[in-house]
Structures are given as C-alpha cells and as structure tokens.
Design a protein around this motif. Structure first.
Motif, PDB file in Angstrom:
ATOM      1  N   ASP A 142     -39.815 -95.816 -43.924  1.00 26.88           N
ATOM      2  CA  ASP A 142     -40.266 -94.443 -43.741  1.00 26.88           C
ATOM      3  C   ASP A 142     -41.589 -94.199 -44.466  1.00 26.88           C
ATOM      4  O   ASP A 142     -41.819 -94.700 -45.571  1.00 26.88           O
ATOM      5  CB  ASP A 142     -39.203 -93.486 -44.292  1.00 26.88           C
ATOM      6  N   ARG A 155     -39.071 -84.768 -44.040  1.00 31.74           N
ATOM      7  CA  ARG A 155     -38.494 -85.557 -42.937  1.00 31.74           C
ATOM      8  C   ARG A 155     -38.412 -84.730 -41.649  1.00 31.74           C
ATOM      9  O   ARG A 155     -37.942 -83.594 -41.649  1.00 31.74           O
ATOM     10  CB  ARG A 155     -37.105 -86.017 -43.360  1.00 31.74           C
ATOM     11  N   THR A 194     -30.075 -85.867 -47.905  1.00 25.02           N
ATOM     12  CA  THR A 194     -31.062 -86.857 -47.478  1.00 25.02           C
ATOM     13  C   THR A 194     -32.474 -86.410 -47.824  1.00 25.02           C
ATOM     14  O   THR A 194     -33.282 -87.189 -48.347  1.00 25.02           O
ATOM     15  CB  THR A 194     -30.951 -87.103 -45.962  1.00 25.02           C
ATOM     16  N   GLU A 215     -37.390 -93.484 -39.702  1.00 20.48           N
ATOM     17  CA  GLU A 215     -36.569 -94.115 -38.679  1.00 20.48           C
ATOM     18  C   GLU A 215     -35.508 -93.167 -38.144  1.00 20.48           C
ATOM     19  O   GLU A 215     -35.180 -93.195 -36.962  1.00 20.48           O
ATOM     20  CB  GLU A 215     -35.928 -95.381 -39.252  1.00 20.48           C
ATOM     21  N   ASN A 216     -34.959 -92.332 -39.006  1.00 19.48           N
ATOM     22  CA  ASN A 216     -33.923 -91.391 -38.590  1.00 19.48           C
ATOM     23  C   ASN A 216     -34.403 -89.973 -38.852  1.00 19.48           C
ATOM     24  O   ASN A 216     -34.092 -89.378 -39.885  1.00 19.48           O
ATOM     25  CB  ASN A 216     -32.618 -91.663 -39.332  1.00 19.48           C
ATOM     26  N   SER A 217     -35.167 -89.439 -37.927  1.00 20.89           N
ATOM     27  CA  SER A 217     -35.696 -88.089 -38.099  1.00 20.89           C
ATOM     28  C   SER A 217     -34.669 -87.013 -37.764  1.00 20.89           C
ATOM     29  O   SER A 217     -34.930 -85.824 -37.942  1.00 20.89           O
ATOM     30  CB  SER A 217     -36.933 -87.897 -37.205  1.00 20.89           C
ATOM     31  N   GLU A 218     -33.481 -87.434 -37.277  1.00 25.89           N
ATOM     32  CA  GLU A 218     -32.438 -86.466 -36.924  1.00 25.89           C
ATOM     33  C   GLU A 218     -31.612 -86.045 -38.143  1.00 25.89           C
ATOM     34  O   GLU A 218     -30.945 -85.023 -38.112  1.00 25.89           O
ATOM     35  CB  GLU A 218     -31.505 -87.064 -35.865  1.00 25.89           C
ATOM     36  N   ASP A 219     -31.651 -86.839 -39.213  1.00 27.30           N
ATOM     37  CA  ASP A 219     -30.865 -86.528 -40.409  1.00 27.30           C
ATOM     38  C   ASP A 219     -31.662 -85.609 -41.327  1.00 27.30           C
ATOM     39  O   ASP A 219     -32.472 -86.062 -42.124  1.00 27.30           O
ATOM     40  CB  ASP A 219     -30.495 -87.819 -41.151  1.00 27.30           C
TER      41      ASP A 219
END
Length: 380
Positions: A55, A103, A120, A111-115
């Motif tokens: 990230d 984020r 987090t 990598e995980n922009s949904e969390d």
C-alpha cells in the motif's frame, strides 16, 4: 465523517451583498482550480508494505521543525481539504504538518480499498507515521475532521501514535452522528453524481454550501472528484440537481439581476471546451455504510479516556451528547465553538481554526508562536 445530511448541508447564514458593478450585475466569481503547491511544501507517496510493493499513501507536508500535526480528513474528502489551514497554521506556529489521504480516498492506493473499518484506518495512520519517522518519532498532535476525527480517536486509543502529545477533533460527536446516519443515504442519492468539469464541481461545492470558502474549494475539490473512466457518462437527474442548487443560490446572491441560467448550464473549463470529459466522485460513500456505526459507536468514551490534552472544535453548541457534556463540565477537554461555519469547519474558517489550535498548543507549551502571532482566549 459525520455522515448525514444535517452536518453536510446545514443552512447557510445570510450572505452579505458583495460589491456591485455599475450596471447592477454581481462580479463573476473565479472557480479556476488551485494546485497543492500553493499551500504545502512537499508531496510524497509513502509505501508501508514490507516488500515495498504494498500500500502507498499520498502525504502532503510542510515545515521542518517543531511538533508534527497529523491531519486526517473527513469521509469523501482528501488531505487537500487541509491546504488553506496548513498555510495558516505554519505561518503562526513553529510546527510541521503531515496531511494524509486515508485509505480509499484521494491519491492513496491500497490493495484492499474496501476495508474502511476504524481499526484498519487507525493502523494505517500508525504505519504511515512509522514509515516517515521510524522509531525516533517527534512529538505528534492528531487533528481529525469528522470521520478523520473518529479515526484519530481510535488511533490514539490503540496507541498507534506512541509519541502523541495532544488531540484535536473537529465537528464530530458520537450521539449526533449516530442519530443521523439513517439519512446519509438519502443525501448521497440526491447530490450530483458527476460534473462537466472541475470548475463545475468547485462551483457546486460552494453554492450548495458543502464548502463555504471559495479558496479552499478551489484546491480541495480536486481530491474529491476525478475524471470519469467512461467519458460518455450521462448527466440526467444529477446534473439537473447541481444546476438547480446553483440557480436557487444565484437568486439569493444577485437579487438585483436575474440568474444567468445559460451560463450555469454551460460551465466548462477552457481546456475541456468541446469535449465530453466528465468528473465523478473518487469514492462511492454509499458503499461504506457497513462501517459508519463502527467509526462512531463508543467514540465519546474513547475520546475522554485519551490521557493527552484534548480539544473539540464544533460548528454549533447543539452538537454535544450527554457524555461529552459531562466531560466538558469536568474539564476533561477544551471545547470551542466557531459559529457561522458548515460541517467543514477547517475549510470554511481555516484562519480561525488555525488560531484556535495554535492557541491550544501554546497554552500547553507544546511549541512557540512564530512572528507576531498572539494567542487569543477561547470562545467557550
């Protein structure tokens, strides 16, 4: 972010009539975007993954000495929302500024922009600061607006910032936020989905009351919207809503002349004239609903339990819930109200917010004033 219509779309105070031209028509306002380098000194993408390919967080910085103000923006906004404030605070205080695109926001890529859970994002803040300063971190002050204020509190409670010396939370109160979450989806559905140009987005943000400071809107809206991947996006209802808001406000601002509807409909930047390039929101806030309650539930008790000097800046005295009211009466934090501001307090009145925070830090002997800055007594 205090995700609801009451906070984002509070009624604006009456607007004074500006200077008028001799023929009775108000001066046309300039909505040309401003770039980040008018306010911040440096920009960098900070990698936090162990392998260097993970990230990366977009960070804007200013200052070379003094404590570090870590600025966390509200939901849907970006670090650019702190631009005008940064110029103001660094001119009156010996300090450094680190403004982070959180984020899923701005130009940060993860990598995980949904969390977007509070845990987090709080951990993200700690990782970015560790990447910037290592184990010898300077004294730090967390400053967060709305959702960013909630993340600041969670980061402090989880000890993600070991060198933390103070915390400032701007216009976020647990009770008010939780009570209004149910209306946020309605607000999101009713705002424009796209804009003809960045200038059009800036104009909408000011005339709708989302940002009441034109200078701040001209630099910060670039962090909220982006060029559409599909240049043939249809405007439909969303464009009508944007133009309807503008026309209604124009009637209020220019009472001696009819609103120029055709001019509003044709708003475009010169560089995009004759093209179909459109702008849309960088993040779909409606898809983050599952995280909203987690941002705010238990926030008041976490805020009050943080063992550092604390300040709460509000746009109105009606925002306090029971826990904060009791805590304020017990002197557990300093509260200051900046009236005649919308929810984006630090954008609407950046100089006043800078003055309040600078006074707070000098009062607690965290740093020294710069130039001829004189601390002022808080309003309440």
């Amino acid at each position: 972010m205090s995700l609801h219509k009451k906070l984002l779309m509070r009624p604006r105070p009456p607007m004074p009539m500006g200077p008028m031209k001799s023929h009775g028509i108000g001066r046309k306002r300039d909505y040309t975007p401003m770039t980040w380098d008018h306010y911040f000194e440096t920009i960098q993408d900070v990698a936090v993954g162990d392998d260097g390919d993970g990230d990366t967080f977009r960070v804007y910085c200013s200052g070379t000495a003094g404590p570090v103000l870590v600025l966390l923006h509200g939901g849907g906004h970006s670090a650019l929302s702190w631009a005008v404030f940064t110029a103001a605070i660094t001119s009156c205080l010996n300090c450094r500024v680190v403004a982070i695109d959180l984020r899923g926001h701005g130009d940060t890529h993860v990598e995980n922009s949904e969390d977007l859970s509070a845990q987090t994002m709080a951990k993200d803040v700690g990782l970015v600061l560790k990447a910037l300063y290592g184990s010898e971190a300077p004294p730090m002050v967390l400053v967060g607006h709305s959702m960013g204020g909630a993340i600041a509190v969670h980061a402090a409670a989880a000890n993600e910032v070991p060198s933390l010396i103070a915390m400032v939370v701007i216009d976020i109160v647990e009770g008010t936020a939780l009570d209004a979450l149910h209306s946020m989806q309605t607000f999101l559905r009713n705002r424009p989905k796209c804009f003809r140009s960045l200038e059009h987005a800036i104009e909408w943000s000011v005339k709708s009351g989302q940002i009441r400071n034109l200078e701040s809107a001209k630099v910060s809206m670039a962090g909220q919207v982006q060029r559409c991947e599909n240049p043939t996006v249809a405007f439909g209802l969303s464009t009508s809503l944007a133009e309807g808001i503008m026309e209604e406000v124009d009637e209020e601002e220019e009472t001696v002349a009819p609103p120029h509807t055709n001019e509003l409909v044709q708003i475009r930047s010169q560089s995009e004239a004759g093209t179909n390039v459109n702008y849309s929101w960088r993040i779909d806030l409606s898809r983050t609903e599952r995280f909203w309650e987690g941002w705010f539930r238990g926030l008041s008790s976490l805020f009050l339990s943080c063992p550092v000097p604390k300040m709460l800046l509000l746009a109105g005295v009606d925002r306090l819930d029971k826990d904060l009211t009791i805590g304020q009466m017990q002197g557990k934090f300093q509260m200051q109200v900046l009236p005649q501001c919308g929810h984006a307090v630090h954008e609407d009145a950046p100089e006043k917010v800078a003055d309040a925070i600078a006074t707070f830090m000098i009062r607690h002997r965290m740093t020294e004033a710069k130039g001829d800055f004189t601390p002022t007594l808080p309003g309440c």
